[in-house]
Write a protein that holds these residues in place. Sequence first.
Motif, PDB file in Angstrom:
ATOM      1  N   ARG A 212      -5.406  20.055  -5.496  1.00  0.00           N
ATOM      2  CA  ARG A 212      -5.326  18.597  -5.652  1.00  0.00           C
ATOM      3  C   ARG A 212      -6.662  17.950  -5.335  1.00  0.00           C
ATOM      4  O   ARG A 212      -7.338  18.310  -4.376  1.00  0.00           O
ATOM      5  CB  ARG A 212      -4.281  18.019  -4.707  1.00  0.00           C
ATOM      6  N   SER A 213      -7.036  17.000  -6.121  1.00  0.00           N
ATOM      7  CA  SER A 213      -8.257  16.232  -5.872  1.00  0.00           C
ATOM      8  C   SER A 213      -7.977  15.182  -4.822  1.00  0.00           C
ATOM      9  O   SER A 213      -7.052  14.395  -4.945  1.00  0.00           O
ATOM     10  CB  SER A 213      -8.738  15.555  -7.161  1.00  0.00           C
ATOM     11  N   ARG A 214      -8.769  15.233  -3.752  1.00  0.00           N
ATOM     12  CA  ARG A 214      -8.573  14.255  -2.678  1.00  0.00           C
ATOM     13  C   ARG A 214      -9.025  12.873  -3.105  1.00  0.00           C
ATOM     14  O   ARG A 214      -8.747  11.883  -2.461  1.00  0.00           O
ATOM     15  CB  ARG A 214      -9.333  14.693  -1.430  1.00  0.00           C
ATOM     16  N   GLN A 215      -9.758  12.812  -4.220  1.00  0.00           N
ATOM     17  CA  GLN A 215     -10.294  11.532  -4.639  1.00  0.00           C
ATOM     18  C   GLN A 215      -9.359  10.781  -5.591  1.00  0.00           C
ATOM     19  O   GLN A 215      -9.543   9.603  -5.829  1.00  0.00           O
ATOM     20  CB  GLN A 215     -11.661  11.737  -5.359  1.00  0.00           C
TER      21      GLN A 215
ATOM     22  N   ILE B 265       0.842  -1.209   0.000  1.00  0.00           N
ATOM     23  CA  ILE B 265       0.000   0.000   0.000  1.00  0.00           C
ATOM     24  C   ILE B 265       0.873   1.254   0.000  1.00  0.00           C
ATOM     25  O   ILE B 265       0.634   2.192  -0.754  1.00  0.00           O
ATOM     26  CB  ILE B 265      -0.940  -0.019   1.231  1.00  0.00           C
ATOM     27  N   GLY B 266       1.898   1.260   0.849  1.00  0.00           N
ATOM     28  CA  GLY B 266       2.804   2.426   0.894  1.00  0.00           C
ATOM     29  C   GLY B 266       3.495   2.647  -0.443  1.00  0.00           C
ATOM     30  O   GLY B 266       3.617   3.788  -0.916  1.00  0.00           O
ATOM     31  N   ASP B 267       4.005   1.554  -1.060  1.00  0.00           N
ATOM     32  CA  ASP B 267       4.677   1.673  -2.365  1.00  0.00           C
ATOM     33  C   ASP B 267       3.722   2.210  -3.421  1.00  0.00           C
ATOM     34  O   ASP B 267       4.100   3.053  -4.245  1.00  0.00           O
ATOM     35  CB  ASP B 267       5.211   0.301  -2.804  1.00  0.00           C
ATOM     36  N   ARG B 268       2.444   1.713  -3.380  1.00  0.00           N
ATOM     37  CA  ARG B 268       1.472   2.164  -4.379  1.00  0.00           C
ATOM     38  C   ARG B 268       1.126   3.635  -4.203  1.00  0.00           C
ATOM     39  O   ARG B 268       1.012   4.384  -5.178  1.00  0.00           O
ATOM     40  CB  ARG B 268       0.201   1.300  -4.270  1.00  0.00           C
ATOM     41  N   GLU B 269       0.978   4.075  -2.972  1.00  0.00           N
ATOM     42  CA  GLU B 269       0.656   5.484  -2.706  1.00  0.00           C
ATOM     43  C   GLU B 269       1.799   6.401  -3.179  1.00  0.00           C
ATOM     44  O   GLU B 269       1.551   7.450  -3.780  1.00  0.00           O
ATOM     45  CB  GLU B 269       0.404   5.688  -1.215  1.00  0.00           C
ATOM     46  N   ARG B 270       3.029   5.977  -2.889  1.00  0.00           N
ATOM     47  CA  ARG B 270       4.176   6.793  -3.340  1.00  0.00           C
ATOM     48  C   ARG B 270       4.250   6.826  -4.853  1.00  0.00           C
ATOM     49  O   ARG B 270       4.549   7.857  -5.459  1.00  0.00           O
ATOM     50  CB  ARG B 270       5.479   6.244  -2.747  1.00  0.00           C
ATOM     51  N   SER B 271       3.972   5.680  -5.478  1.00  0.00           N
ATOM     52  CA  SER B 271       4.004   5.620  -6.935  1.00  0.00           C
ATOM     53  C   SER B 271       2.955   6.559  -7.545  1.00  0.00           C
ATOM     54  O   SER B 271       3.233   7.293  -8.496  1.00  0.00           O
ATOM     55  CB  SER B 271       3.759   4.179  -7.391  1.00  0.00           C
ATOM     56  N   LEU B 272       1.745   6.542  -6.956  1.00  0.00           N
ATOM     57  CA  LEU B 272       0.684   7.415  -7.474  1.00  0.00           C
ATOM     58  C   LEU B 272       1.026   8.883  -7.246  1.00  0.00           C
ATOM     59  O   LEU B 272       0.757   9.738  -8.090  1.00  0.00           O
ATOM     60  CB  LEU B 272      -0.651   7.074  -6.796  1.00  0.00           C
ATOM     61  N   ALA B 273       1.637   9.159  -6.081  1.00  0.00           N
ATOM     62  CA  ALA B 273       2.015  10.548  -5.793  1.00  0.00           C
ATOM     63  C   ALA B 273       3.056  11.037  -6.793  1.00  0.00           C
ATOM     64  O   ALA B 273       2.970  12.160  -7.318  1.00  0.00           O
ATOM     65  CB  ALA B 273       2.548  10.650  -4.362  1.00  0.00           C
ATOM     66  N   ARG B 274       4.084  10.182  -7.063  1.00  0.00           N
ATOM     67  CA  ARG B 274       5.105  10.563  -8.048  1.00  0.00           C
ATOM     68  C   ARG B 274       4.490  10.745  -9.425  1.00  0.00           C
ATOM     69  O   ARG B 274       4.809  11.677 -10.148  1.00  0.00           O
ATOM     70  CB  ARG B 274       6.207   9.484  -8.106  1.00  0.00           C
ATOM     71  N   GLN B 275       3.577   9.815  -9.748  1.00  0.00           N
ATOM     72  CA  GLN B 275       2.932   9.874 -11.054  1.00  0.00           C
ATOM     73  C   GLN B 275       2.116  11.151 -11.191  1.00  0.00           C
ATOM     74  O   GLN B 275       2.170  11.848 -12.207  1.00  0.00           O
ATOM     75  CB  GLN B 275       2.024   8.650 -11.201  1.00  0.00           C
ATOM     76  N   GLY B 276       1.351  11.481 -10.123  1.00  0.00           N
ATOM     77  CA  GLY B 276       0.549  12.699 -10.152  1.00  0.00           C
ATOM     78  C   GLY B 276       1.412  13.936 -10.233  1.00  0.00           C
ATOM     79  O   GLY B 276       1.110  14.890 -10.963  1.00  0.00           O
TER      80      GLY B 276
END
Length: 927
Positions: free
Chosen positions: A672-675, A551-562
């Motif tokens: 930023r969209s919280r969703q 979950i942590g890796d995925r959140e960081r990946s999405l944050a970097r991607q965003g």
Amino acid sequence: MSSPAERYAAARRRAAQASLFPALDEFAFDLGFDLDDFQREACQSLERGSGVLVCAPTGAGKTVVGEFAVHLALRGTPTRPVSPDEPRRKCFYTTPIKALSNQKYHDLVDRYGADQVGLLTGDNAINGDAPVVVMTTEVLRNMLYAGSATLEGLAYVVMDEVHYLADRFRGGVWEEVIIHLPASVTLVSLSATVSNAEEFADWLVTVRGETAVVVSEHRPVPLWQHMLVGKRMFDLFHDADAARKHDVHPELLRYTRDTLRRLELGEVRGTGADRRRGPRWRGPLRPDIVDRLDREGLLPAILFIFSRAGCDAAVQQCLAAGLRLTSPEERAEIRRVVESRVTAIPGEDLSVLGYWEWLDGLERGLAAHHAGMLPAFKEVVEELFVRGLVKAVFATETLALGINMPARCVVLERLVKYNGEAHVDLTPGEYTQLTGRAGRRGIDVEGHAVVVWSPETDPRHVAGLASTRTYPLRSSFRPSYNMAVNLVGSVGAEPARALLESSFAQFQADRSVVGLARQVQRNTETIEAYGAEAVCHQGDFDEYFALRVAIGDRERSLARQGQTQRKAAAVASLERLRVGDVIRVPSGRRAGLAVVIDPATGGFGEPRPLVLTQDRWAGRISAGDFTTPAEVLARIRVPKHFNHRSPAARRDLAAEVSATGLDRHGGRRGGRSRQTAGEDHRLTQLRSELRRHPCHGCPEREEHARWAERRRRLERDTEELRQRVSGRTGSLARTFDRIVALLTARGYLTADGSVTDAGRMLARIWTEADLLVAECLRRGVWDGLSPAELAAAVSVVVFEARRDVDERASVPRGAIVDAVDATLKLWSEIEADEASRGLSVTREPDLGFVWPIYRWARGEVLAKVLASGHQLDGEMPAGDFVRWARQVVDLLGQLADSGGASTELRATARQAIAAVKRGVLAYHTTA
């Protein structure tokens, strides 16, 4: 005085030793002096049949052990003489440099006779089938690869100055010889004192069998250390006990501190230019130093100056000061020796070489000694100094490398030297090697080393250099193309790989891995303990923690991607802006409304438009100022020749921006969209699995998670350590595999590991650019050239300038241009091939010697030849010219004997050798 009983007991002990070691007793009887304990111990090991490693200071008498090996070979087996029916036993005595080989050859001839001793160097081949042959280490290496018949009957090999294996250019040759010598050969290794003698001996045992280690720190002639501060000479240490503790003499420390304080006060009190620059420290003049040594009875002396020009200038300064250190009888003998040594050099060349100034210095007892001098001149200086006729020699550090030139005193002018790339401090090993020349055994009661003080020289630093004994031997062994084809051809690909694994380089690399491997083991045990703490009674906590990590890796990946997407959108929006667009800068010091003055599009990199804000600030903004894309809110007219540096123009345009009536800060639109993160399907799935997991409801869940996180971090660190271990273990074998792959691709080896005809040709090319030379021969690059053109063309693969020169050297017109261009093209192909395989790149050809060797081979005079060198600082030194010309001759000799060269090229190579070997090149030391 000892009693009769003690004398009788000592005689009994000597008789017992003589019966145990009869060969040593014979040898010692003829020496004329008593053996030191370390010499006796090493010789006894040899007579017992063991190999031996001897580490002792310069001048301690290590070579006696090597000479005993010669005695054993000539005497026969250690237990009985050779019968007439048995094959003759041989001893090879190897040295790192030709000058040392020549010196050792003469020593052995004086003892055993010219019929028993031979000499093999690049310049000389005298009585090569003798039972005792002195040679350079490269000659023996070449014999081993060629399977020379001369090796038959070889019983002993003496490797003098074996610490040369640390030399980054030639050191690998020593390891090749040690590895490839037949097991029946007894190895005698003589080294300067190194701090890891036991490690080196451990390696010798693994590759050569039983090897005794004999280490002696004792200097037969005590060495006293001094510092010369201005006109005052101080002892560096008060006594031997202070030297062991590195305690500098208090009076020296006091005096140097006072001198520094006076210098600093002088800076403060100075006026005008003096205030800016301060008083410059002027140390003692070189003539004054020599005169001081003469008055105190410390001559002969070697004064080390780490500059060729400095050595020559020092002699001239002493001559100008009127120094004369010799008697009329000594001057007559000096002139007689000099004239007998230079008869082979043409008169017109002597004047170019500065012969008369050199002779004037010699007759006064003064001389320089450095690599830029003609070899014949250097040899004369060495002979006169050893005989005590020349009293003061100004030398670069090359004199300390093996040449037997002991002095009563050694002076170090500075403790910094230029190593070819930068000015660096002397190491403790270099300091010991240089000062080790002081104190002549059997002549001087004590030796003296003097360091000349300057404001940059701290006496405590000198004390550290003088007292440190930590200079380890480090291998410089690396596989080469020539080595690869020779190894594959002689033992096969897989055994060759195993041989490389047995090198000292790999031995040291593997030992360095031991500490890392122990750390890995400790980490593994700790990881298991952390795992035990993370055990949960409600379920598999490893599985639960893996979900948290995912979950942590995925959140960081999405944050970097965003973040990447937001930046890309901001860049794109800035690129679309036009003059007059009103935008809102959302954050930072310039937040608020702004109008675009210059869009700055069409350049390189990210757009940085010039804007004017409501607050009248004009400047450039970037995508970093925007968390969301820049949005055009309105448009206003910007005057055509608007000057953003004019306060009035800024005021008027800022008023127009305000007149638009737009909100300065706006709402939170575009934030930023919280969703966004929550809308990711994979992340939703992982969170759902986490909540359903049994361990999620454990009351000690966070405590378990802390232990699991510690374990995860330690596992990551341990994996990095394992990668480092893997990188060092077998590193030479991996390099060898890459070299074999390159040679196979280029047709020197077959896919099944056989050596092709091209490979056999490469196996007989002994030069740093071996593969480039082989490629030039295969492509016919040097075919059709005249002798002078061939000498010039091959020079580009051997010559290397002492300093980097920005512009490319010119070459003579005609066929040489085509040959050099073709060589450079081949080099670029090889370089690309090496880079793609992760190999060290072959050195780029250097054109700086083309003109000098071309003119010399055409028969032009030495003055014109030396003036044509591509030098930064005037004409080429004669010593450099001779050294590089000899290397060209050596490569031409290989071409003349190469099976891969055409008949015409071999004939041209022989003609080129004859053309080059004239005048100063025709001279070399003979028996």
